[in-house]
Design a protein around this motif. Structure first.
Motif, PDB file in Angstrom:
ATOM      1  N   TYR A 179       0.813  -1.164  -0.068  1.00 10.87           N
ATOM      2  CA  TYR A 179      -0.037  -0.105  -0.023  1.00 10.87           C
ATOM      3  C   TYR A 179       1.009   1.029   0.129  1.00 10.87           C
ATOM      4  O   TYR A 179       2.011   1.488   0.630  1.00 10.87           O
ATOM      5  CB  TYR A 179      -1.027  -0.042   1.114  1.00 10.87           C
ATOM      6  CG  TYR A 179      -1.731  -1.218   1.576  1.00 10.87           C
ATOM      7  CD1 TYR A 179      -3.100  -1.067   1.004  1.00 10.87           C
ATOM      8  CD2 TYR A 179      -1.381  -2.273   1.712  1.00 10.87           C
ATOM      9  CE1 TYR A 179      -3.965  -2.238   1.002  1.00 10.87           C
ATOM     10  CE2 TYR A 179      -2.207  -3.546   2.041  1.00 10.87           C
ATOM     11  CZ  TYR A 179      -3.550  -3.413   1.741  1.00 10.87           C
ATOM     12  OH  TYR A 179      -4.316  -4.606   1.753  1.00 10.87           O
ATOM     13  N   GLY A 185      -5.388   9.049  -3.605  1.00  8.08           N
ATOM     14  CA  GLY A 185      -5.622   7.443  -3.456  1.00  8.08           C
ATOM     15  C   GLY A 185      -6.995   7.406  -2.746  1.00  8.08           C
ATOM     16  O   GLY A 185      -7.793   8.267  -2.677  1.00  8.08           O
ATOM     17  N   GLN A 186      -7.333   6.150  -2.494  1.00  8.31           N
ATOM     18  CA  GLN A 186      -8.550   5.951  -1.886  1.00  8.31           C
ATOM     19  C   GLN A 186      -8.552   6.030  -0.204  1.00  8.31           C
ATOM     20  O   GLN A 186      -7.332   6.082   0.354  1.00  8.31           O
ATOM     21  CB  GLN A 186      -9.028   4.375  -1.993  1.00  8.31           C
ATOM     22  CG  GLN A 186      -8.266   3.413  -1.339  1.00  8.31           C
ATOM     23  CD  GLN A 186      -8.561   1.952  -1.947  1.00  8.31           C
ATOM     24  OE1 GLN A 186      -8.844   1.862  -3.072  1.00  8.31           O
ATOM     25  NE2 GLN A 186      -8.796   1.066  -0.763  1.00  8.31           N
ATOM     26  N   TRP A 188      -8.081   6.063   3.400  1.00  7.85           N
ATOM     27  CA  TRP A 188      -7.449   5.094   4.186  1.00  7.85           C
ATOM     28  C   TRP A 188      -8.259   4.204   5.085  1.00  7.85           C
ATOM     29  O   TRP A 188      -8.090   3.040   5.458  1.00  7.85           O
ATOM     30  CB  TRP A 188      -6.360   5.863   5.092  1.00  7.85           C
ATOM     31  CG  TRP A 188      -6.702   6.225   6.333  1.00  7.85           C
ATOM     32  CD1 TRP A 188      -6.602   5.658   7.770  1.00  7.85           C
ATOM     33  CD2 TRP A 188      -7.708   7.168   6.881  1.00  7.85           C
ATOM     34  NE1 TRP A 188      -7.013   6.213   8.879  1.00  7.85           N
ATOM     35  CE2 TRP A 188      -7.874   7.327   8.367  1.00  7.85           C
ATOM     36  CE3 TRP A 188      -8.392   8.265   6.197  1.00  7.85           C
ATOM     37  CZ2 TRP A 188      -8.730   7.995   8.931  1.00  7.85           C
ATOM     38  CZ3 TRP A 188      -9.230   8.887   6.645  1.00  7.85           C
ATOM     39  CH2 TRP A 188      -9.448   8.933   8.192  1.00  7.85           C
ATOM     40  N   LYS A 190     -11.201   3.143   4.485  1.00  8.10           N
ATOM     41  CA  LYS A 190     -12.132   2.332   3.728  1.00  8.10           C
ATOM     42  C   LYS A 190     -11.233   1.336   2.779  1.00  8.10           C
ATOM     43  O   LYS A 190     -11.829   0.673   1.965  1.00  8.10           O
ATOM     44  CB  LYS A 190     -12.992   3.115   2.595  1.00  8.10           C
ATOM     45  CG  LYS A 190     -14.186   3.942   3.272  1.00  8.10           C
ATOM     46  CD  LYS A 190     -14.837   4.999   2.460  1.00  8.10           C
ATOM     47  CE  LYS A 190     -15.895   5.854   3.160  1.00  8.10           C
ATOM     48  NZ  LYS A 190     -16.627   6.544   2.019  1.00  8.10           N
ATOM     49  N   THR A 191     -10.109   1.091   3.093  1.00  7.12           N
ATOM     50  CA  THR A 191      -9.087   0.389   2.614  1.00  7.12           C
ATOM     51  C   THR A 191      -9.029  -0.939   3.534  1.00  7.12           C
ATOM     52  O   THR A 191      -9.029  -1.079   4.808  1.00  7.12           O
ATOM     53  CB  THR A 191      -7.793   0.902   2.432  1.00  7.12           C
ATOM     54  OG1 THR A 191      -8.037   2.156   1.632  1.00  7.12           O
ATOM     55  CG2 THR A 191      -6.971   0.015   1.748  1.00  7.12           C
ATOM     56  N   ASP A 192      -9.115  -2.141   2.743  1.00  4.60           N
ATOM     57  CA  ASP A 192      -9.087  -3.500   3.352  1.00  4.60           C
ATOM     58  C   ASP A 192      -7.342  -3.739   3.600  1.00  4.60           C
ATOM     59  O   ASP A 192      -6.706  -3.869   2.578  1.00  4.60           O
ATOM     60  CB  ASP A 192      -9.797  -4.555   2.684  1.00  4.60           C
ATOM     61  CG  ASP A 192      -9.298  -5.897   3.121  1.00  4.60           C
ATOM     62  OD1 ASP A 192      -8.926  -5.991   4.477  1.00  4.60           O
ATOM     63  OD2 ASP A 192     -10.088  -6.840   2.532  1.00  4.60           O
ATOM     64  N   PHE A 193      -6.885  -3.728   4.718  1.00  2.48           N
ATOM     65  CA  PHE A 193      -5.623  -4.126   5.076  1.00  2.48           C
ATOM     66  C   PHE A 193      -5.387  -5.383   5.637  1.00  2.48           C
ATOM     67  O   PHE A 193      -4.314  -5.722   6.023  1.00  2.48           O
ATOM     68  CB  PHE A 193      -4.960  -2.828   6.138  1.00  2.48           C
ATOM     69  CG  PHE A 193      -4.862  -1.599   5.554  1.00  2.48           C
ATOM     70  CD1 PHE A 193      -3.771  -1.163   4.613  1.00  2.48           C
ATOM     71  CD2 PHE A 193      -5.782  -0.717   5.938  1.00  2.48           C
ATOM     72  CE1 PHE A 193      -3.798   0.113   4.362  1.00  2.48           C
ATOM     73  CE2 PHE A 193      -5.656   0.786   5.480  1.00  2.48           C
ATOM     74  CZ  PHE A 193      -4.673   1.062   4.673  1.00  2.48           C
ATOM     75  N   CYS A 197       1.050  -7.110   4.930  1.00  2.00           N
ATOM     76  CA  CYS A 197       0.548  -5.763   4.628  1.00  2.00           C
ATOM     77  C   CYS A 197       1.937  -5.260   4.406  1.00  2.00           C
ATOM     78  O   CYS A 197       2.765  -5.202   5.470  1.00  2.00           O
ATOM     79  CB  CYS A 197      -0.429  -5.306   5.435  1.00  2.00           C
ATOM     80  SG  CYS A 197      -0.335  -3.347   5.601  1.00  2.00           S
ATOM     81  N   VAL A 218      -2.057  -0.626  -4.061  1.00  2.00           N
ATOM     82  CA  VAL A 218      -3.033   0.321  -3.565  1.00  2.00           C
ATOM     83  C   VAL A 218      -2.737   1.577  -3.090  1.00  2.00           C
ATOM     84  O   VAL A 218      -1.671   1.538  -2.378  1.00  2.00           O
ATOM     85  CB  VAL A 218      -4.061  -0.252  -2.553  1.00  2.00           C
ATOM     86  CG1 VAL A 218      -5.114   0.766  -2.363  1.00  2.00           C
ATOM     87  CG2 VAL A 218      -4.518  -1.770  -3.114  1.00  2.00           C
ATOM     88  N   THR A 219      -2.921   2.766  -3.498  1.00  4.35           N
ATOM     89  CA  THR A 219      -2.663   3.963  -2.903  1.00  4.35           C
ATOM     90  C   THR A 219      -3.640   4.534  -2.081  1.00  4.35           C
ATOM     91  O   THR A 219      -5.002   4.331  -2.364  1.00  4.35           O
ATOM     92  CB  THR A 219      -2.753   5.082  -4.270  1.00  4.35           C
ATOM     93  OG1 THR A 219      -1.464   4.683  -5.199  1.00  4.35           O
ATOM     94  CG2 THR A 219      -2.143   6.199  -3.764  1.00  4.35           C
ATOM     95  N   VAL A 220      -3.578   4.900  -0.887  1.00  2.00           N
ATOM     96  CA  VAL A 220      -4.349   5.352   0.147  1.00  2.00           C
ATOM     97  C   VAL A 220      -4.015   6.753   0.605  1.00  2.00           C
ATOM     98  O   VAL A 220      -2.858   6.964   0.595  1.00  2.00           O
ATOM     99  CB  VAL A 220      -4.394   4.339   1.435  1.00  2.00           C
ATOM    100  CG1 VAL A 220      -4.987   3.052   0.936  1.00  2.00           C
ATOM    101  CG2 VAL A 220      -2.994   4.161   1.979  1.00  2.00           C
TER     102      VAL A 220
END
Length: 250
Positions: A179, A185-186, A188, A190-193, A197, A218-220
């Motif tokens: 990530y 990015g999307q 942070w 709402k991101t599934d970590f 990771c 993924v970019t957060v």
């Protein structure tokens, strides 16, 4: 001890002392040479550095004077780490030993010692298994990093690698999602970590390198509601690290 062999914190000062250091197996961050100084044993030091692949930086003599408290450095200073480095394999082994999915922080061109120290402190508090830094264009484990980490460096594995991009490729082959903390990015939160990771944190002045960013899965991003458009690297890293912790405890 003669002036040319003064040893101060993480500095090895003087030509003879640096030559002896280069003969040993001790880890060396880099060697600083006064600009324009290429006489006598300096050439031997440069040759030894080339053979060992040690970074050499040409700096103003006044900087060396300041670093050494005006001691007789003879135009050469070596920086040694305040703590020994680990390997990426050792970081992954620690995760396996704990029976946990790997949780790794990757620093891309973090040049401020206080930032790296703070990241190490937060990573240790969050239960991360280790930190990966590049050999070039990134601060190493100097005494400021150790001091800023407030003791966390003693418990945190830090690996230093020659090629960050290929290291990321290797991690992805081990089913570790990478990530990137960067702009656009999307959210942070709402991101599934879940799962393995690795979080990439860049220099807030330069952001994450384009090639490194392209390697990430993924970019957060964190929301910026004020007039400034970036956070201190260690602050941004801490916020996202604790989101990872939150999800792992859920």
């Amino acid at each position: 001890m003669p002036k040319e062999e003064i040893r101060n914190d993480n500095l090895i000062i003087g030509r003879n002392a640096v030559i002896e250091l280069l003969k040993s197996n001790r880890e060396i961050e880099n060697v600083l040479i006064a600009k324009g100084d290429r006489e006598g044993s300096i050439n031997k030091i440069l040759s030894m550095c080339r053979e060992k692949g040690i970074i050499v930086k040409n700096v103003d003599r006044k900087k060396l004077d300041f670093m050494c408290g005006n001691a007789n450095h003879q135009g050469v200073v070596a920086n040694v780490p305040a703590h020994s480095y680990s390997t990426v394999d050792e970081i992954l082994a620690l995760a396996e030993e704990r029976g946990e999915e790997p949780f790794i922080i990757i620093c891309d061109e973090i040049e401020d010692s206080h930032n790296l120290g703070a990241i190490i402190r937060s990573a240790e508090a969050c239960g991360a298994h280790g930190i990966i830094i590049p050999k070039r264009r990134n601060v190493g484990l100097n005494f400021i990093v150790a001091k800023t980490s407030c003791g966390a460096l003693e418990y945190m594995k830090v690996a230093r690698v020659g090629n960050l991009a290929s290291t990321i490729d290797d991690l992805k082959k081990k089913n570790i999602w990478v990530y990137c903390a960067d702009m656009d990015g999307q959210p942070w939160c709402k991101t599934d970590f879940s799962g393995g990771c690795a979080l990439v944190v860049g220099n807030e002045g330069k952001d994450v390198d384009r090639l490194i960013k392209e390697k990430c899965d993924v970019t957060v991003s964190l929301p910026m509601r004020g007039k400034v458009n970036s956070l201190n690297a260690s602050v941004a890293a801490s916020v996202i690290m604790y989101e990872v912790v939150k999800q792992r405890l859920a």
